[in-house]
Each structure stands twice: as C-alpha cells, then as structure tokens.
Design a protein around this motif. Structure first.
Motif, short mmCIF file in Angstrom:
data_model
loop_
_atom_site.label_atom_id
_atom_site.label_comp_id
_atom_site.label_asym_id
_atom_site.label_seq_id
_atom_site.Cartn_x
_atom_site.Cartn_y
_atom_site.Cartn_z
N TYR A 15 0.84 -1.19 0.00
CA TYR A 15 0.00 0.00 0.00
C TYR A 15 0.88 1.24 0.00
O TYR A 15 1.83 1.35 0.78
CB TYR A 15 -0.92 0.00 1.23
CG TYR A 15 -1.71 1.27 1.32
CD1 TYR A 15 -2.80 1.47 0.48
CD2 TYR A 15 -1.33 2.29 2.17
CE1 TYR A 15 -3.51 2.65 0.52
CE2 TYR A 15 -2.04 3.47 2.22
CZ TYR A 15 -3.12 3.65 1.39
OH TYR A 15 -3.81 4.82 1.42
N LYS A 23 8.81 2.66 5.19
CA LYS A 23 7.94 3.62 5.88
C LYS A 23 8.34 3.79 7.33
O LYS A 23 8.32 4.90 7.86
CB LYS A 23 6.49 3.14 5.80
CG LYS A 23 5.86 3.35 4.45
CD LYS A 23 4.40 2.99 4.49
CE LYS A 23 3.79 3.22 3.12
NZ LYS A 23 2.39 2.80 3.11
N ARG A 24 8.70 2.67 7.99
CA ARG A 24 9.11 2.79 9.40
C ARG A 24 10.33 3.69 9.52
O ARG A 24 10.41 4.54 10.41
CB ARG A 24 9.40 1.40 9.99
CG ARG A 24 8.19 0.70 10.55
CD ARG A 24 8.59 -0.49 11.39
NE ARG A 24 9.27 -1.48 10.58
CZ ARG A 24 8.67 -2.49 9.95
NH1 ARG A 24 7.37 -2.64 10.04
NH2 ARG A 24 9.36 -3.33 9.23
N ARG A 27 9.30 7.22 9.01
CA ARG A 27 8.51 7.72 10.14
C ARG A 27 9.43 8.06 11.31
O ARG A 27 9.25 9.08 11.97
CB ARG A 27 7.46 6.67 10.54
CG ARG A 27 6.30 6.67 9.57
CD ARG A 27 5.34 5.52 9.72
NE ARG A 27 4.26 5.68 8.75
CZ ARG A 27 3.50 4.71 8.29
NH1 ARG A 27 3.66 3.46 8.72
NH2 ARG A 27 2.54 4.95 7.42
N THR A 64 4.36 8.17 2.64
CA THR A 64 4.34 7.69 4.02
C THR A 64 3.16 8.27 4.79
O THR A 64 2.57 7.59 5.63
CB THR A 64 5.66 8.09 4.71
OG1 THR A 64 6.74 7.59 3.92
CG2 THR A 64 5.75 7.51 6.10
N LEU A 65 2.81 9.53 4.49
CA LEU A 65 1.71 10.17 5.21
C LEU A 65 0.34 9.74 4.68
O LEU A 65 -0.64 9.73 5.42
CB LEU A 65 1.82 11.70 5.04
CG LEU A 65 2.90 12.41 5.83
CD1 LEU A 65 3.08 13.82 5.27
CD2 LEU A 65 2.53 12.48 7.29
N ALA A 66 0.28 9.38 3.40
CA ALA A 66 -1.03 9.23 2.74
C ALA A 66 -1.80 8.03 3.27
O ALA A 66 -1.23 6.99 3.61
CB ALA A 66 -0.83 9.09 1.23
N ASN A 67 -3.11 8.20 3.37
CA ASN A 67 -4.02 7.09 3.62
C ASN A 67 -5.24 7.31 2.74
O ASN A 67 -5.35 8.35 2.09
CB ASN A 67 -4.36 6.99 5.13
CG ASN A 67 -5.00 8.25 5.66
OD1 ASN A 67 -5.95 8.76 5.07
ND2 ASN A 67 -4.48 8.77 6.75
N ALA B 5 -3.87 -1.34 -4.14
CA ALA B 5 -3.90 -2.37 -3.11
C ALA B 5 -4.42 -1.72 -1.84
O ALA B 5 -3.86 -0.73 -1.39
CB ALA B 5 -2.51 -2.93 -2.88
N ASN B 15 -0.26 3.84 10.18
CA ASN B 15 -0.49 5.17 9.63
C ASN B 15 -1.17 6.06 10.67
O ASN B 15 -0.81 7.23 10.85
CB ASN B 15 -1.35 5.06 8.36
CG ASN B 15 -1.43 6.36 7.60
OD1 ASN B 15 -2.13 7.27 8.02
ND2 ASN B 15 -0.71 6.46 6.49
N PHE B 18 1.28 6.82 13.54
CA PHE B 18 2.28 7.79 13.09
C PHE B 18 1.69 9.19 13.02
O PHE B 18 2.32 10.16 13.44
CB PHE B 18 2.86 7.40 11.74
CG PHE B 18 3.76 8.45 11.16
CD1 PHE B 18 4.94 8.79 11.80
CD2 PHE B 18 3.42 9.13 10.00
CE1 PHE B 18 5.76 9.78 11.30
CE2 PHE B 18 4.23 10.12 9.50
CZ PHE B 18 5.40 10.45 10.14
N THR B 45 4.78 0.61 14.96
CA THR B 45 4.93 1.65 13.94
C THR B 45 6.39 2.02 13.70
O THR B 45 6.79 2.27 12.57
CB THR B 45 4.17 2.92 14.38
OG1 THR B 45 2.82 2.56 14.59
CG2 THR B 45 4.24 4.00 13.33
N LEU B 46 7.18 2.06 14.77
CA LEU B 46 8.52 2.65 14.64
C LEU B 46 9.67 1.65 14.67
O LEU B 46 10.74 1.91 14.13
CB LEU B 46 8.75 3.69 15.75
CG LEU B 46 7.83 4.91 15.75
CD1 LEU B 46 8.20 5.82 16.89
CD2 LEU B 46 7.93 5.66 14.43
N ASP B 48 11.96 -1.68 14.20
CA ASP B 48 12.24 -2.89 13.42
C ASP B 48 13.70 -3.26 13.61
O ASP B 48 14.37 -2.76 14.51
CB ASP B 48 11.85 -2.72 11.96
CG ASP B 48 12.63 -1.60 11.27
OD1 ASP B 48 13.67 -1.18 11.82
OD2 ASP B 48 12.20 -1.16 10.21
#
Lengths: 304, 179
Positions: A15, A23-24, A27, A64-67, B5, B15, B18, B45-46, B48
């Motif tokens: 996505y 993305k992590r 972020r 990264t921001l988009a949803n 997707a 999301n 964040f 979220t952060l 890994d």
C-alpha cells in the motif's frame, strides 16, 4: 516463534508503493526531524519510479503520510497542471487511493516544488517541500564533514559573509530563491528554492512543513509556531520580490507572486504563479462563488 | 492502470499511530489519541531490525524482540527506550543517549507511561507552541530539572508520554517550566 509469525501474506504491491520497512524508517526520521527543527536528518531514500531530482524526497514523505482519506495537492512552481506535478499527484493517488485536488483549502497534504500557496494553510495541513540541495553551507563549504561541524558549532559566519559580499558588489542582496533562514534560533536551513516572497510564510505558521531531499538523502522540518528568520543585517531589511504592483494578465489579480512571461519586442506580461488562485479569481469574474481563502499577502503586503 | 492495493490492517494502524505521533511532536503538550491503548502500537509503527531498543518489563521486551530489534541491557546504547514508570528516573536517566551536537539524530526517543491531567503543572514553550501551553503530567519531582541539566540543545532526548490511548510528546526543543 514460527515462520508464519515472521512473514506476512503475499501481496503484489505494498500500500502506498513503499514497503513497510521503508515507511518505518521514514517515520522514525520524520519524528526526529520535527523534534529538532531545521536540523538535517539523514535517511535511506528508497527507489521510487521517478528519477532522483524530480521530487523523490517529497514523494516518499507524501507516500508515508497518505491514507485513503487523504486529499493530495501537488504543485510545481505554483501550478497544479505541470507535467511533474500532475504525474506525482496521479501516482500518489493511484497507489494510495487518496483523493486529488487543485484547491489549497481542500488538501490535507500539499507537496510542492519551489512555491508555498498564497492562501494561508491550516493547522491540520502538511506542506511537503521537495528540496534539491538541503545543505545551506554547500556553496561556502563543499566538505560535508566540515559543514556538519559548522552546524554543530552554529558557525554560520560564512553565510553572512556571502550576503555581505553581494551587498558590496551589487549594492543589494542578490540571493533570490533558497534564502538561508535561521530556524528556532539554532539551525540555518535552505528553505528549498522557494522565492524570498514565500519565506515569511514559514515563520510561526499554523501548518507543519516537512522538507525532504531524495537525492541528498536528508530530511528536515519546520513545526508549527516555529521561528524562521531569514539572515539579514539590521540596517538592510529583508526584502521580498517587488511584485506588489504587478497585475496578472489572465485573472486580474494583483499583489501576489507573479510569473514573468517575456514578449516579442522586449516587454513582458505577468501571470499569477499560484495557478489555482488565478482560476478562483477568474471564476469570481464570471460570477461564480470563488472560495478564495485568507491569503498571507494582502494588497502586496505580508500581513498574516 | 494500477489498481490500488487496499491498506492492510497493520498499515492502517501504523499510519494512524504515526499521524498521532507526528502531530504530538509538532504540537508539544497537546494530547493526541492513539488508535489503541498502550505502547504496542508505537512499537509496531517505529521499531524494526534497524533499531536498538531498551525496555523494562517482560511484555514490552517480548514485543520488541518480535520486531527483530536489537534488545540491549545498556540503556545508553538504545535509540528507543520504553519504560513503564518514571519513578526511579535518577538511576537511569543520565545514561540515556542524548546524541551530540554533531549527530543530534542519535539522541534517543524515550517512551514512558505517565498519567495525564494530574500531577505537577508544567508550562511548555518552544517550537510548536504559539505562546505557552500549560499541562498536568504525573511525573516525579526533579525529572524536569534533570532533563534540563542533561540536555544542551540540540543534544537531548525526545519524550513521548503515554496514558492509555492518549499520547503527549515533549521533544528536546521544548522548554519545560514547573509551576
């Protein structure tokens, strides 16, 4: 622990194009960038289906921001319909399902190359600026290790010297775009090549600004209500471009930043650079409701 | 034409977490709502396998281990520190990594549980705050003095205080005055 707990179900695409680990990382770095306003944070800058230098840094932040609930506006030098802007906007929308808009007031994320819209951004909007060269010291110090030390020492004397030399040689400060600005009284940034006209819009603004350089792999931010002061001498006031008296030939707007179009015979005509503001003004002359929001500049004077 | 997707459940959660954290750090002292209570969402979220983390408590350690992060016993090595309580902060706070003026990004993120809306009254000023913002946070006396002593901006650590599903961030750029 089993293999199933370590993996995810197969999917053809991620996505928002970027994979979860990209993305992590972004972020984490975006939070750090906001926590230390104006300080350049390194990040990995993944491959995206666009050549570096065409807004890949901004694109990664936007992705990264988009949803699916986001509303995306992308501008290139103020225009929503430039090839670069239109293709970035379509790409973001097609991989995230986010809605597209040209209207600054409707957008939740505004990705921009080299302009800040003329209408005042709200507290829940994010401005993403594409940055070609994030290092304000590059022209005076090409060694990035020494430049890093200079940032650590807040040693910006050479930038002042550059501005001073421009005054000595030309009688005025010649720096047009990327005017160096001191953020939160500590770090000097180059606010991407936005014109001098736009730099005051970052100072104590309501919105969050994230600046991302994909090719240079650095990200920095200006949080809301943060001091952004262009470097000036106390006896040489900061001057924005002298566009207050110009009138847009298409929309009749005046007092905003203009594009100059050279004409045959040496003259020139002007068009308002924020194209959607021009469209709204044309709608107004045709008797439709215009929906122009409050603007940072009124009658050519910064007044927000 | 690409077909979109749809975001999976994890991406929707991450999301939202964040976004809450980004606005929390952008507007220090303002309460943001996480989609679920606790620190699990922040970890998901952060964190890994690129991170070094320190945590107190078996449950948090297990969660961090599941992300692939390197769990350290030495709090000074950790980029992300998760603690259930700030009660005995004198013992470990001086060791938390604060980065350096050369590398401010190395400074740690400290995620701690603390009750909002009661305890000492703080006045926050700095980036993200128009003039000043007063909040109540239940953090032991002396914590803010020690934080100020330890942090020579841009060195410092960034604080995320979690109370149930509410999160308040106090990044290193924020000046805290105890009223």
């Amino acid at each position: 622990m089993s293999l199933a707990t370590l993996t995810k179900p197969w999917a053809a695409t991620s996505y928002g194009f970027l994979d979860a680990s990209a993305k992590r990382e972004l972020r984490r770095k975006m939070l750090k960038a906001v926590a230390v306003p104006g300080c350049q944070m390194p990040y990995a800058s993944r491959e995206v289906p666009m050549a570096r230098g065409w807004g890949t840094g901004g694109l990664q932040v936007t992705l990264t921001l988009a949803n699916p609930g986001s509303v995306i506006k992308v501008i290139d030098q103020g225009a929503d319909d430039g090839v670069n802007a239109a293709s970035i906007r379509r790409f973001v929308s097609s991989v995230s399902g986010a809605a597209q808009t040209w209207d600054t007031l409707d957008a939740s994320i505004i990705q921009s190359r080299h302009r800040i819209p003329e209408e005042i951004l709200r507290e829940n909007q994010v401005l993403v600026l594409q940055v070609p060269d994030p290092e304000p010291l590059r022209d005076v110090e090409s060694n990035i290790s020494i430049a890093r030390q200079m940032h650590a020492d807040a040693d910006y004397g050479k930038l002042w010297l550059t501005l001073y030399e421009q005054i000595v040689r030309k009688g005025r400060i010649m720096q047009g775009a990327s005017y160096p600005a001191l953020v939160n009284g500590r770090h000097v940034i180059t606010p991407s090549p936005i014109p001098r006209w736009d730099v005051p819009k970052l100072h104590m603004s309501k919105h969050l600004t994230i600046l991302s350089a994909g090719r240079e792999k650095r990200i920095f931010a200006v949080p809301p209500f943060t001091r952004v002061e262009p470097l000036v001498f106390s006896d040489r006031p900061y001057l924005v471009e002298d566009h207050a008296g110009l009138t847009c030939q298409r929309s009749g707007l005046s007092g905003f930043f203009m594009n100059e179009l050279p004409m045959d015979g040496g003259g020139s005509r002007f068009e308002v650079s924020d194209s959607n503001l021009g469209i709204k003004a044309i709608r107004r002359t045709e008797g439709e409701p215009d929906g122009i929001g409050d603007t940072w500049y009124r009658n050519g004077e910064y007044s927000a | 034409m690409l077909s979109v997707a749809p975001p999976d459940a994890a991406e929707i959660r991450c999301n939202a977490v964040f976004e809450a954290l980004l606005w929390a750090v952008s507007r220090p002292g303002e309460t943001q709502l996480l989609p679920a209570p606790g620190m699990a969402g922040i970890i998901e979220t952060l964190i890994d396998l690129e991170c070094t983390a320190y945590a107190e408590g078996e449950e948090l350690r297990a969660r961090l281990a599941a992300t692939g992060a390197l769990l350290t016993e030495d709090i000074g090595q950790a980029g992300y520190v998760f603690v259930d309580s700030l009660m005995d902060f004198e013992a470990w706070l001086p060791a938390v990594n604060r980065g350096s003026a050369l590398y401010p990004d190395v400074g740690a993120t400290l995620v701690a549980a603390a009750s909002h809306g009661r305890g000492s009254r703080l006045r926050l000023t700095g980036p993200g705050i128009a003039e000043n913002r007063d909040i109540l946070i239940d953090v032991p006396a002396g914590f803010w003095d020690l934080r100020a002593q330890l942090s020579a901006y841009p060195e410092g650590f960034d604080l995320i205080l979690v109370d149930g599903a509410s999160a308040i961030a106090i990044p290193r750029s924020t000046h805290v005055e105890v009223l």
